[in-house]
Scaffold this active site. Structure first.
Site, PDB file in Angstrom:
ATOM      1  N   SER A 136       0.839  -1.210   0.000  1.00 17.99           N
ATOM      2  CA  SER A 136       0.000   0.000   0.000  1.00 17.99           C
ATOM      3  C   SER A 136       0.867   1.251   0.000  1.00 17.99           C
ATOM      4  O   SER A 136       0.514   2.274  -0.602  1.00 17.99           O
ATOM      5  CB  SER A 136      -0.896   0.012   1.241  1.00 17.99           C
ATOM      6  N   GLU A 391      -4.673  -3.228  -6.781  1.00 17.72           N
ATOM      7  CA  GLU A 391      -4.924  -1.867  -7.303  1.00 17.72           C
ATOM      8  C   GLU A 391      -5.386  -0.941  -6.183  1.00 17.72           C
ATOM      9  O   GLU A 391      -6.224  -0.074  -6.381  1.00 17.72           O
ATOM     10  CB  GLU A 391      -5.975  -1.905  -8.418  1.00 17.72           C
TER      11      GLU A 391
HETATM   12  C1  FAD Z   1      -3.154 -11.617  -7.221  1.00 18.27           C
HETATM   13  C2  FAD Z   1      -2.422 -10.331  -7.098  1.00 18.27           C
HETATM   14  C3  FAD Z   1      -2.011  -9.663  -8.241  1.00 18.27           C
HETATM   15  C4  FAD Z   1      -1.299  -8.465  -8.133  1.00 18.27           C
HETATM   16  N1  FAD Z   1      -0.812  -7.856  -9.269  1.00 18.27           N
HETATM   17  C5  FAD Z   1       0.057  -6.827  -9.136  1.00 18.27           C
HETATM   18  C6  FAD Z   1       0.759  -6.318 -10.280  1.00 18.27           C
HETATM   19  O1  FAD Z   1       0.566  -6.770 -11.413  1.00 18.27           O
HETATM   20  N2  FAD Z   1       1.690  -5.337 -10.084  1.00 18.27           N
HETATM   21  C7  FAD Z   1       1.944  -4.814  -8.858  1.00 18.27           C
HETATM   22  O2  FAD Z   1       2.789  -3.927  -8.756  1.00 18.27           O
HETATM   23  N3  FAD Z   1       1.278  -5.248  -7.760  1.00 18.27           N
HETATM   24  C8  FAD Z   1       0.352  -6.244  -7.869  1.00 18.27           C
HETATM   25  N4  FAD Z   1      -0.299  -6.741  -6.746  1.00 18.27           N
HETATM   26  C9  FAD Z   1      -0.002  -6.154  -5.434  1.00 18.27           C
HETATM   27  C10 FAD Z   1      -1.186  -5.439  -4.803  1.00 18.27           C
HETATM   28  O3  FAD Z   1      -1.426  -4.217  -5.434  1.00 18.27           O
HETATM   29  C11 FAD Z   1      -0.867  -5.328  -3.300  1.00 18.27           C
HETATM   30  O4  FAD Z   1      -1.017  -6.617  -2.731  1.00 18.27           O
HETATM   31  C12 FAD Z   1      -1.764  -4.328  -2.610  1.00 18.27           C
HETATM   32  O5  FAD Z   1      -1.450  -3.033  -3.003  1.00 18.27           O
HETATM   33  C13 FAD Z   1      -1.647  -4.420  -1.078  1.00 18.27           C
HETATM   34  O6  FAD Z   1      -0.311  -4.420  -0.661  1.00 18.27           O
HETATM   35  P1  FAD Z   1       0.173  -5.508   0.400  1.00 18.27           P
HETATM   36  O7  FAD Z   1      -0.252  -6.833  -0.086  1.00 18.27           O
HETATM   37  O8  FAD Z   1       1.604  -5.284   0.654  1.00 18.27           O
HETATM   38  O9  FAD Z   1      -0.666  -5.210   1.713  1.00 18.27           O
HETATM   39  P2  FAD Z   1      -0.320  -4.105   2.881  1.00 18.27           P
HETATM   40  O10 FAD Z   1      -0.046  -2.785   2.256  1.00 18.27           O
HETATM   41  O11 FAD Z   1       0.736  -4.709   3.750  1.00 18.27           O
HETATM   42  O12 FAD Z   1      -1.681  -4.066   3.637  1.00 18.27           O
HETATM   43  C14 FAD Z   1      -2.087  -5.006   4.620  1.00 18.27           C
HETATM   44  C15 FAD Z   1      -3.405  -4.521   5.236  1.00 18.27           C
HETATM   45  O13 FAD Z   1      -3.187  -3.255   5.897  1.00 18.27           O
HETATM   46  C16 FAD Z   1      -4.099  -2.291   5.416  1.00 18.27           C
HETATM   47  N5  FAD Z   1      -3.452  -0.970   5.406  1.00 18.27           N
HETATM   48  C17 FAD Z   1      -2.210  -0.650   4.961  1.00 18.27           C
HETATM   49  N6  FAD Z   1      -1.998   0.683   5.099  1.00 18.27           N
HETATM   50  C18 FAD Z   1      -3.122   1.203   5.648  1.00 18.27           C
HETATM   51  C19 FAD Z   1      -3.540   2.520   6.018  1.00 18.27           C
HETATM   52  N7  FAD Z   1      -2.731   3.559   5.854  1.00 18.27           N
HETATM   53  N8  FAD Z   1      -4.766   2.672   6.551  1.00 18.27           N
HETATM   54  C20 FAD Z   1      -5.596   1.616   6.714  1.00 18.27           C
HETATM   55  N9  FAD Z   1      -5.282   0.355   6.351  1.00 18.27           N
HETATM   56  C21 FAD Z   1      -4.066   0.156   5.839  1.00 18.27           C
HETATM   57  C22 FAD Z   1      -4.422  -2.755   3.990  1.00 18.27           C
HETATM   58  O14 FAD Z   1      -5.634  -2.189   3.540  1.00 18.27           O
HETATM   59  C23 FAD Z   1      -4.488  -4.265   4.178  1.00 18.27           C
HETATM   60  O15 FAD Z   1      -5.745  -4.624   4.680  1.00 18.27           O
HETATM   61  C24 FAD Z   1      -1.042  -7.912  -6.851  1.00 18.27           C
HETATM   62  C25 FAD Z   1      -1.483  -8.572  -5.699  1.00 18.27           C
HETATM   63  C26 FAD Z   1      -2.138  -9.775  -5.806  1.00 18.27           C
HETATM   64  C27 FAD Z   1      -2.520 -10.501  -4.537  1.00 18.27           C
END
Ligand code: FAD
Length: 411
Positions: A136, A391
Site C-alpha cells: 500500500s 490496485e
Molecule cells: C493476485 C495479485 C495480483 C497483483 N498484481 C500486481 C501487479 O501486477 N503489479 C503490482 O505492482 N502489484 C500487484 N499486486 C499487489 C497489490 O497491489 C498489493 O497486494 C496491494 O497493493 C496491497 O499491498 P500488500 O499486499 O503489501 O498489503 P499491505 O499494504 O501490507 O496491507 C495489509 C493490510 O493493511 C491495510 N493498510 C495498509 N496501510 C493502511 C492505512 N494507511 N490505513 C488503513 N489500512 C491500511 C491494507 O488495507 C491491508 O488490509 C497484486 C497482488 C495480488 C494478490
C-alpha cells in the site's frame, strides 16, 4: 451537448454482444479447468488474439471511445466469463497503460506492440511496482535505478512481488527509485526489454482465486537497460527531480506526497478494475437467480420466499449502483473531468466490495451446492476476494476518498 442520455451507442452494444459471445462460448467453458490447473491459459489468450480481442488495436479502439464506457463494458463482459482467464487476457494492459501514461509516443510505439506479440506468437506483459516491504505504501520502494553515464544505461537492482505475469512476460515495466530521499517523487518507470539479462522469476504464488492468472516475484539483479527505456525520457525526469528537491528544501511537500509514476498508472486503471469486479458479481447473481427460480423446497421455488427474493433484489441493486459509479468515473476520465471527490477510487471501492458481497450471497442461495466446485459461484467468490486488495485495498481507497473530500491529511 444536447440533453442527457444513458443509452449505449450501436457500436458499444455491438462490442458488448461480441465480447459476451466470446465470454460465453470460449472463456466460461474453460474456467473450471484453468482454475484447477493454476496455469496461464495460453490457448485461450491465443484464441482471443485470433479473433482480435487480445490486441493493441482492440484496446486502442476502446480507449478512444469519447464516452469512456467501452473499456468498462469490455471488462465486465470478459470477467463475466471468468475472472482468472479474464485477467490472463487483460493483465498485459496494466503494463501498457503504464507506458501510455508515462512514456513518449516513440516508447508507446516501440514497446506496447511487443507486449501483445502476434496471434501466432502471443506474448504478455507485466507491471512491477509492489515489493515485499512496499505494498500500500508505494513511496517505500527499494528497487534502485542508477544511471551509468559512461554507457547511457540504467542499472536496476531489487525484488518485486505480486507481479501479474511477472517472469513470463515479454516486456516488464518496473517502477524503481532514482532518489530514495524524495520518496514517491523520486521514482520512475523503466521498460525491461525481452530477454534482458539479470531479470528472473522468483516464487510463483499459489492463490485463493484468479488462479488462471500468473502472479510471481520478479528479481532484478544488476539489470542493465538502455537509457531510452526510462519512460518519459531523462530530461523530463531531471526536471521533475529538480522541482521535487526544491519543494523538499522549501518544506512544501512531504517526501511521500504527490503524484508519481505508479499512482498515475493506478488512477487510470481503477474504474476498469471496478468493471471487472462487476462482471464477477453479475455472473454470480445470474447463477443465483436461475437457481432460486428452479430449486424447490417446501413445495415451491425458493424464490417464493421474500427472504430469498429480497436478497436477489439487493444483489441486483448493488451491482447496478456499482456499474453507475464505474461508468461515471470512466466518463469523467475520458472527458478530462478532475476526480475532485476521488470518483475513480469510489468506483473501485464499491465495485470490489459489491463483488465480494454478491458472490457470498450467491453461495448462500445455492445452499450446499454453492459450497462445491460443481457450481461456479464458489470460484467466483474466491475470485472476487482480490478486488478488495489489488490496485489499492479497500482501506486505501477509503483513505484516498476521505483525504480528497475533506482536504485533511488523514492517516
Ligand atoms: C493476485 C495479485 C495480483 C497483483 N498484481 C500486481 C501487479 O501486477 N503489479 C503490482 O505492482 N502489484 C500487484 N499486486 C499487489 C497489490 O497491489 C498489493 O497486494 C496491494 O497493493 C496491497 O499491498 P500488500 O499486499 O503489501 O498489503 P499491505 O499494504 O501490507 O496491507 C495489509 C493490510 O493493511 C491495510 N493498510 C495498509 N496501510 C493502511 C492505512 N494507511 N490505513 C488503513 N489500512 C491500511 C491494507 O488495507 C491491508 O488490509 C497484486 C497482488 C495480488 C494478490
Amino acid at each position: 451537448m444536447s440533453g442527457f442520455s444513458m443509452a449505449l451507442s450501436e457500436d458499444q452494444l455491438a462490442v458488448r454482444d461480441w465480447l459476451h459471445g466470446f465470454a460465453a462460448d470460449v472463456i466460461r467453458p474453460a474456467a473450471a479447468e484453468w482454475d484447477e490447473r493454476e496455469e496461464t491459459p495460453w490457448p485461450i489468450i491465443q484464441e482471443a488474439a485470433k479473433v482480435g480481442i487480445y490486441s493493441l488495436d482492440f484496446y486502442a479502439q476502446q480507449y478512444f471511445d469519447p464516452s469512456g464506457l467501452s473499456i468498462p463494458i469490455a471488462m465486465e463482459e470478459l470477467f463475466w466469463g471468468d475472472a482468472g482467464i479474464g485477467l490472463a487476457i487483460v493483465g498485459t494492459t496494466l503494463a501498457a497503460v503504464a507506458v501510455l501514461a508515462n512514456g513518449t509516443e516513440e516508447q508507446v510505439g516501440t514497446w506496447v506492440p511487443q507486449m501483445f506479440g502476434t496471434p501466432d506468437d502471443v506474448k504478455v506483459a507485466a507491471f512491477c511496482s509492489s515489493e515485499p516491504d512496499a505494498g500500500s505504501d508505494v513511496s517505500a520502494l527499494r528497487t534502485r535505478a542508477v544511471y551509468d553515464q559512461a554507457t547511457d544505461e540504467w542499472v536496476l537492482n531489487g525484488t518485486k512481488t505480486w507481479a501479474t505475469n511477472g517472469g513470463i512476460a515479454n516486456v516488464h515495466v518496473v517502477v524503481a527509485t532514482v532518489d530514495p530521499e524524495l520518496g514517491a517523487r523520486g521514482q520512475a518507470s523503466f521498460v525491461v526489454p525481452p530477454g534482458t539479462k539479470g531479470l528472473s522469476q522468483g516464487q510463483k504464488f499459489k492463490k485463493h482465486g484468479i488462479r488462471a492468472s500468473h502472479t510471481a516475484e520478479v528479481v532484478l539483479d544488476a539489470v542493465r537497460v538502455p537509457g531510452h527505456c526510462l519512460l518519459g525520457g531523462k530530461e523530463k525526469l531531471d526536471e521533475r527531480l529538480a522541482r521535487a528537491r526544491e519543494r523538499a528544501a522549501a518544506g512544501t511537500a512531504g517526501s511521500s506526497g504527490g503524484r508519481n509514476a505508479a499512482m498515475a498508472t493506478f488512477e487510470a486503471s481503477r474504474p476498469a478494475v471496478g468493471a471487472q469486479a462487476i462482471g464477477i458479481a453479475r455472473a454470480a447473481y445470474e447463477v443465483a437467480l436461475d437457481y432460486a427460480k428452479t430449486r424447490v423446497q417446501f413445495g415451491r421455488p425458493i424464490i417464493d420466499n421474500q427472504g430469498v427474493a429480497f436478497a436477489l433484489a439487493d444483489m441486483r441493486t448493488r451491482i447496478d449502483a456499482a456499474r453507475l459509479l464505474v461508468w461515471r468515473a470512466s466518463w469523467m476520465a475520458a472527458n478530462q473531468q478532475p476526480f475532485t471527490a476521488a470518483e475513480g477510487s469510489m468506483s473501485k471501492l464499491y465495485a470490489g466490495e459489491t463483488a465480494k458481497w454478491v458472490t457470498a450471497q450467491a453461495m448462500q442461495l445455492l445452499g450446499g451446492n454453492g459450497f462445491t466446485r460443481e457450481y461456479p459461484v464458489e470460484r467466483m467468490h474466491r475470485d472476487s476476494a482480490i478486488y478488495t486488495v489489488f490496485e489499492g485495498t479497500s482501506e486505501i481507497q477509503r483513505l484516498v476518498i476521505a483525504r480528497t473530500v475533506s482536504g485533511m491529511p488523514i492517516r
